[in-house]
Design an enzyme around this catalytic site. Structure first.
Site, PDB file in Angstrom:
ATOM      1  N   HIS A 644     -14.236 -11.590 -22.153  1.00 41.24           N
ATOM      2  CA  HIS A 644     -13.743 -12.574 -23.127  1.00 41.24           C
ATOM      3  C   HIS A 644     -13.821 -12.050 -24.563  1.00 41.24           C
ATOM      4  O   HIS A 644     -13.213 -12.614 -25.464  1.00 41.24           O
ATOM      5  CB  HIS A 644     -14.448 -13.940 -22.959  1.00 41.24           C
ATOM      6  CG  HIS A 644     -15.793 -14.065 -23.599  1.00 41.24           C
ATOM      7  ND1 HIS A 644     -16.968 -14.007 -22.903  1.00 41.24           N
ATOM      8  CD2 HIS A 644     -16.132 -14.286 -24.891  1.00 41.24           C
ATOM      9  CE1 HIS A 644     -17.984 -14.189 -23.737  1.00 41.24           C
ATOM     10  NE2 HIS A 644     -17.487 -14.358 -24.948  1.00 41.24           N
ATOM     11  N   SER A 792     -22.358 -12.525 -27.044  1.00 46.36           N
ATOM     12  CA  SER A 792     -21.503 -12.227 -25.887  1.00 46.36           C
ATOM     13  C   SER A 792     -21.255 -10.738 -25.727  1.00 46.36           C
ATOM     14  O   SER A 792     -21.117 -10.016 -26.721  1.00 46.36           O
ATOM     15  CB  SER A 792     -20.145 -12.895 -26.076  1.00 46.36           C
ATOM     16  OG  SER A 792     -20.291 -14.245 -25.803  1.00 46.36           O
TER      17      SER A 792
END
Ligand code: 4AZ
Length: 841
Positions: A644, A792
């Site tokens: 992502h 992330s």
């Protein structure tokens, strides 16, 4: 050649022990001859005499052969120090070639001989002594004494040497001494570290440094920093300061082989390698963020280093300065609150130091002292704190104590605290806070733990040991949605039947619909007879009944066994890179230059990571923007990150290598120091099955445009094999420069936090059924610790032995650090084959 024959000052007489043996035999010989003499015929007499002589000779030779053969005797060296109270130090004593040095050394030597001659044990085996140095106070002499000891006698000689001080004191009190004798005090000796004697060093180096005020001296291992230190070498650095000054030794690098048996550095509070004055022994790597700094108790210090024949590392470098001797420490502390620390905290305190603090808070209040750090452990420490300690409320505390767990309160408005360090081994000491409390209400609006901590009342009976002594988790009335453990504890219902004994008495794992007694619970939940364990057949269907069997190699291959390079399988759980060769072809220990860090200094507080703590952590910067995501280094040219992170949006083409700048070895954002390496990207490989709606298969690979060289600050993390097991409940680390709270700002300094792996079924129910097998949950269910935006792509690092394995990739979550909302990570084991296929790693 050995330590003593080193072109240092001491060269023992090589054959002295042999001569001692011969003299002893001659004496007994003579006595026998005398007895045999008498009247009679000359011939008989001569015959008897010859016979007696031959018998005596044979006996003597046999005795010599079996008991006194030179080679069988053990050379034992003792380092010693003594104070000579009737002499004054003169500058010439610093120079061993001066006539003054030689004259005093001769006197010390002859007095040592007299001292040893008074002990029957010592006199028999004494060979010689040599004076190594003198220093101020009146005069302190440093010497080495050599003994040759029959095997088995070593301990007796060690004991006799340990009480040489008493022998000297007695001798001086009760015996007539010539007026020219040296008056000796504090005579201390201990056996030399055998590693400095036993090996055959081929090189010896000896350096001396006398520091001055406003002068920075420096010592370093030979070759540093351009080449590794030399093999089979003994080195020593003798450091002196002016009188009334102490030596300060600040290591900026310490990078030795990890095994102290092979290569080591020792720092002494002395000028000779006296074991009772060792301050610290070091090997391996030390974190550069809090490098060790030592201060001597007097004006001398000795650093020794010994290396063996293999594995030579960069070595060490240290700054040497002199600091004025602090005559006092401790003092009066007054007021509502304040802080105090051991001398030199967070650096190592000096040996032989005692400090006393008198704390006084306003009348009517009481004193509460909390130790925020407590590091006072040392080798040989006893439970009753006979070595270094802190005394508070007439109670001695020593060793290493977890942060904030040593808390003491007084009954009056006064309290005294004493710090004491003995002559050997030092540590970083303590930092403490004191505050005035109201004895009637010590924790206003909070819960008062038994150990006097105050915690938020909402944390009582929440299943977590917030006090540190469990006092917030006892005498609880469990809520309806809690598990009521038999032992009175309450635990969140999510923890029922998760395979972990959270209650401590197993209540939460009872009646889980598990297998009956005599049955084995398979990893897939099936029950099989426990007789099938390790019977060579896959009775469970997932192979879990064939794991960890006595015969672990050559078993049939299942999804749970480890496949060696030669395609044979082994049943051991997590055999890769565990430093034990399990595969016949050793392939489980191949490609294991990963997952190791430099030694952590364990002192930097808060959540900041220490420099070099997570050298595989990478910061991904979007060009002209800055940090966006994390990543993990897995080889010199490959990174693992989250899919992502590399999805295009309307403004930026994040899927293209040109969008990114990669920072390795980074600790603080925007601080690009010498440890940091910047790279561009050659390619990005996003997992083809990444689902942007569910975040399933959230993993991507990045290839650097050129490989990086590993350093203390840049190292790869170990990739787990597809079968690697990360058990529920295990501690793992999350790291990154993401937001420090939900909706908050990104961190400047790399943050770290410890979380636990959470059962997938429990997690799936907490997260509303969104968890797939490609997702791993980790967190702290009571909230407060989690990854967040900007983390992330970064690693979920799982310790195993001395290494870290990449258990997960930071992926998503329901907000950040919310109660009962764990962080979700990509399960790396599921992608092991894909990583191998795409990168070759
Ligand atoms: C994010 O937005 C993010 N609490 C990462 C991790 C978590 C939440 C959000 C886990 O990058």
């Amino acid at each position: 050649m050995d330590y003593m024959d080193s072109g240092l000052k001491y060269t023992p007489g090589k054959d002295k022990d042999w001569e001692t043996g011969v003299q002893f035999l001659q004496a007994s010989d003579n006595r026998k001859l005398e007895k045999k003499k008498g009247p009679g015929k000359i011939g008989i007499l001569i015959g008897v005499l010859i016979l007696a002589a031959v018998i005596a000779l044979i006996t003597g030779l046999l005795v010599w052969h079996f008991h006194f053969r030179k080679n069988a005797w053990v050379k034992r060296m003792y380092a010693g120090t003594m104070q000579i109270t009737n002499q004054q130090f003169i500058k010439a004593y610093e120079n061993s070639d001066s006539s003054e040095f030689k004259a005093l050394a001769k006197q010390v030597k002859s007095q040592l001989k007299v001292i040893y001659s008074r002990s029957p044990e010592l006199s028999k085996y004494y060979v010689d002594s040599t004076v190594q140095d003198f220093s101020e106070g009146s005069v302190i002499a440093y010497y080495l004494s050599e003994f040759r000891v029959p095997p088995g006698k070593e301990a007796a000689i060690d004991n006799a040497m340990a009480s040489v001080g008493t022998l000297v004191d007695k001798g001086q009190r009760f015996m007539q001494m010539p007026s020219s004798s040296l008056i000796l005090k504090d005579v201390v000796s201990s056996v030399l570290d055998s590693r400095m004697l036993s090996r055959s060093f081929s090189n010896y180096y000896r350096f001396s440094e006398h520091t001055k005020t406003n002068y920075n001296g420096q010592i370093q291992s030979p070759g540093f920093p351009n080449s590794p230190y030399p093999p089979n070498t003994f080195m020593q650095w003798q450091l002196r300061a002016d009188p009334n000054n102490n030596i300060k030794l600040e290591f900026d690098t310490m990078d030795l082989e990890g095994n102290c048996k092979n290569d080591f550095v020792k720092v002494y509070d002395s000028l000779v390698a006296l074991e009772s004055r060792v301050m610290k022994e070091m090997c391996g790597q030390y974190s550069p963020i809090d490098p060790p700094t030592f201060v001597s108790s007097g004006n001398v210090m000795l650093v020794t280093m010994a290396t063996d024949d293999e594995n030579n590392y960069p070595g060490f470098r240290a700054k040497v300065t002199q600091v004025q001797h602090a005559t006092t420490c401790g003092g009066q502390l007054k007021g509502e609150r304040g802080t105090f620390t051991s001398p030199n905290f967070p650096n190592y305190y000096p040996p032989q130091t005692s400090c006393h603090w008198s704390i006084e808070v306003p009348t009517g209040k009481a004193v509460k002292v909390t130790f925020t750090k407590f590091l006072m452990s040392e080798p040989g420490q006893t439970k009753d704190c006979r070595k270094d300690y802190v005394e508070i409320n007439n109670k001695k505390v020593c060793g290493e104590q977890p942060d904030q767990t040593v808390v003491e309160t007084s009954n009056t408005n006064k309290m005294s605290v004493t710090f004491f360090s003995d002559a050997s081994y030092v540590n970083r000491g303590f930092s403490a806070e004191f505050e005035a409390i109201d004895l009637k209400d010590p924790c206003p609006n909070q819960f008062q733990c038994r150990n006097m901590h105050c915690i938020n009342s909402a944390l009582k009976c929440d299943g977590w040991n917030d006090c540190g002594d469990m006092s917030d988790e006892i005498n609880c009335n469990c809520k309806a949605d809690d598990i009521s453990c038999k032992n009175g504890l309450c635990k969140p219902m999510f923890w029922r039947c998760d395979g972990i004994n959270d209650c401590g008495d197993g209540t939460d794992e009872l009646n889980c619909g598990g297998c009956k007694s005599g049955e084995l619970t398979c990893q897939n939940g099936k029950c099989v007879s426990d007789k099938t364990h390790c019977d060579g057949r896959d009775d469970c269907g997932d192979g879990s009944d064939e794991l960890n069997c006595p015969k672990s190699s050559g078993v049939s291959c299942t999804d749970l066994t480890f496949r060696c390079k030669n395609n044979k399988c082994i049943s051991k759980v997590n055999p890769e890179c565990d430093e034990i060769s399990d595969c016949d072809d050793g392939s489980d220990e191949e490609n294991c230059d990963c997952g190791k860090t430099v030694k952590s200094a364990r002192i930097v507080g808060g959540q900041d990571a220490e420099v070099g703590d997570f050298p595989w952590q990478v910061s991904l910067h979007a060009k002209n923007f800055g940090h966006v995501c994390g990543a993990s280094l897995i080889s010199p040219q490959w990174l693992v990150t989250a899919a992502h992170c590399v999805q295009d949006d309307s403004k930026t083409r994040y899927s293209q290598p040109g969008a990114w700048e990669v920072y390795l070895g980074l600790h603080t954002q925007r601080k690009i120091d010498g440890h940091v390496v910047k790279r561009n990207l050659k390619q990005i490989i996003c997992h083809p099955n990444y689902n942007e709606h569910t975040y399933d298969n959230d993993i991507a690979l990045m290839e650097l445009d050129s490989p990086v060289t590993y350093s203390n600050f840049i190292k790869p993390i170990c990739l787990p094999s597809a079968q690697h097991d990360f058990p529920v409940g295990n501690s793992v680390w999350i790291t990154g420069w993401g937001a420090t709270r939900e909706g908050g700002f990104a961190a400047t300094v790399l943050q770290k936090a410890e979380v636990r792996i959470i059962n997938g079924t429990v997690c799936n129910s907490l997260m509303g059924g969104q968890i797939t097998s490609r997702m791993l949950c980790a967190g702290v269910l009571s909230g407060g610790v989690d990854a967040c935006q900007g983390d992330s792509g970064g690693p979920l690092s799982s310790p195993a032995g001395s290494r870290m394995f990449l258990a997960g990739v930071v992926s998503w979550g329901d907000g950040c650090a919310r109660r009962n909302k764990p962080g979700i990570y990509t399960t790396v084991t599921k992608f092991r084959a894909w990583i191998k296929e795409k990168t070759g790693v």
